[in-house]
Scaffold this active site. Structure first.
Site, PDB file in Angstrom:
ATOM      1  N   CYS A   8       0.869  -1.133  -0.025  1.00 17.53           N
ATOM      2  CA  CYS A   8      -0.067  -0.023  -0.122  1.00 17.53           C
ATOM      3  C   CYS A   8       0.864   1.106  -0.003  1.00 17.53           C
ATOM      4  O   CYS A   8       1.686   1.625   0.984  1.00 17.53           O
ATOM      5  CB  CYS A   8      -0.903  -0.094   1.189  1.00 17.53           C
ATOM      6  SG  CYS A   8      -1.723   1.465   1.674  1.00 17.53           S
ATOM      7  N   CYS A  65      -0.043   3.825   2.731  1.00 12.71           N
ATOM      8  CA  CYS A  65       0.377   3.597   4.063  1.00 12.71           C
ATOM      9  C   CYS A  65       1.706   4.057   4.255  1.00 12.71           C
ATOM     10  O   CYS A  65       2.180   4.555   5.422  1.00 12.71           O
ATOM     11  CB  CYS A  65       0.262   1.859   3.954  1.00 12.71           C
ATOM     12  SG  CYS A  65      -1.193   1.351   4.054  1.00 12.71           S
TER      13      CYS A  65
END
Length: 434
Positions: free
Chosen positions: A324, A327
């Protein structure tokens, strides 16, 4: 203000060259420039410091530095810093460009390759999609050719084989999605069929239904949509199963003229996939009724981490995954808020990994070196119905959600999260004194 400069310095000082370089004080910097020319590593540190917490300035400064030192040994770390800064500024095309440069330098890093695919797919133009397609083939070959000699000793051969099958199935479906966007429907159908054959799954069946519907092959579309609906996880509360039901109904009416017989067909399909689909992987914490009932595991070694031992504290959890990109961008902001409460024993900050393939976590942690405690989510993400990454949740002392942030993009994230933790602590203190 976010701790961008600190995060970038920490990232770059992982380089052995920079680790040996003493800091340059503001007082001595001008004197040094007069006495002698700065070394490249000293100049890099000064480049970062001069940007302060301005992400745009950091990008500009690092790009100027790379123009001057195009073969700098710190390029991988510089490119990672640029990816994170670009993501924080929501400049996806530029983030993708720097992610690809990391891939060219470290082609064995599958997590950054997956990040590059994600960013290129989001960019959307055909050239980017073709490059993402090439990268996806590289990752598929890597997974296909991997052997159980590479597995963790904690993982049994059966578990490793099962995880490998899941990874191959997911990656084939990813490539099918890219091929579909490039209008290569034959290749997309082949990969989606291979994904479903490896492991019957709802997304692959849905993709096959969409491809059949494009060909006006409504009987095939009906079969695949019915499989997708039957295989969809009913415990995940979102609108996707309703959308699948609508797709199935539309294809059925186009083929049959009415909804007559659809219910019986769907029940028959459910029985079919129930007998042919692989047995589901046993779910951890299946009997947990509340958050503090969960037994998590510390990452990456897997030692038990019972949340029951934290009951009564304010618990802050960042749900993330190695693939991700947002993230990565959120991590320094999350750690900044965590550091604000580092001396407070009544609050605990956790980073909960949600990867299906846990073998990706150890190398990721070695690279990123997070300062908050990292655990495997072990079903806690499902309990809180996390369907976007990153998601940050604050639980008060009683286990109730006091704050939630889904996805990354809130410019006031640090202020909002800090305020939520302060409120939860104040409420806990007020309750204790009554």
């Amino acid at each position: 203000m976010c701790s961008l400069r600190t995060a970038v310095l920490l990232l770059l000082f992982a380089s052995p060259l920079l680790a040996q370089t003493p800091p340059i004080s503001k007082k001595s910097a001008s004197t040094q420039s007069i006495q002698k020319q700065l070394s490249p590593s000293d100049e890099l540190q000064q480049t970062i410091e001069s940007a302060g917490n301005d992400r745009a300035a950091l990008i500009r400064n690092l790009e100027i530095y790379l123009q001057k030192y195009p073969q700098a040994p710190e390029r991988p770390q510089i490119f990672r810093a640029l990816v994170e800064a670009c993501l924080q500024l929501r400049d996806t095309p530029k983030a993708a460009s720097y992610a690809e440069r990391i891939v060219s330098l470290t082609p064995e890093d599958m997590s950054i390759t997956l990040l590059a695919i994600q960013l290129l797919e989001k960019s959307g133009d055909d050239a980017a999609l073709h490059r993402a397609l090439n990268y996806s083939t590289r990752v598929i070959e890597y997974v296909t050719n991997s052997s159980d000699n590479e597995k963790s000793p904690r993982v049994s051969p059966e578990e490793w084989a099962s995880e490998k099958k899941r990874d191959e199935s997911s990656l084939l479906l990813l490539r099918a999605s890219l091929e579909s966007k490039l209008h290569d429907n034959a290749a997309a159908r082949k990969d989606a069929e291979a994904s479903y054959a490896l492991l019957p799954n709802s997304p692959a069946a849905e993709k096959l239904g969409e491809l059949a519907e494009l060909d006006k092959n409504y009987p095939a579309a009906i079969t695949q949509y019915a499989r997708a609906f039957s295989l969809a996880d009913p415990t995940i509360k979102n609108d996707h199963r309703r959308e699948l039901r609508q797709k199935l109904g539309n294809a059925w009416r186009l083929s049959r003229g009415s909804d007559a017989g659809l219910g019986d067909f769907l029940l028959a399909t459910f029985d079919e996939v129930s007998t042919t689909s692989a047995a589901p992987k046993p779910k951890r914490n299946a009997a947990a009724m509340e958050a503090f009932d969960y037994m998590l595991r510390k990452a990456p070694a897997g030692a038990d981490f019972p949340l029951s031992a934290q009951k009564g504290k304010v618990l802050v959890v960042n749900f993330w995954a190695t693939w991700c990109g947002p993230c990565r961008a959120l991590e320094p902001l999350y750690e900044k808020v965590a550091s604000e409460f580092s001396g407070n024993e009544n609050v605990l900050f956790l980073a909960a990994d949600c990867d299906d393939d846990e073998s990706l976590v150890a190398p990721y942690l070695d690279e990123v070196k997070p300062r908050t405690a990292v655990v495997f989510a072990d079903g806690l993400d499902t309990f809180f119905r996390v369907d976007a990454f990153p998601t940050v949740i604050v639980l008060d002392h009683s286990g109730k959600i006091a704050y939630r942030s889904d996805g990354f993009g809130d410019s006031a994230f640090t202020e909002n999260l800090s305020a939520a933790v302060h409120r939860a602590l104040a409420e806990a203190s007020s309750t204790a004194t009554k």
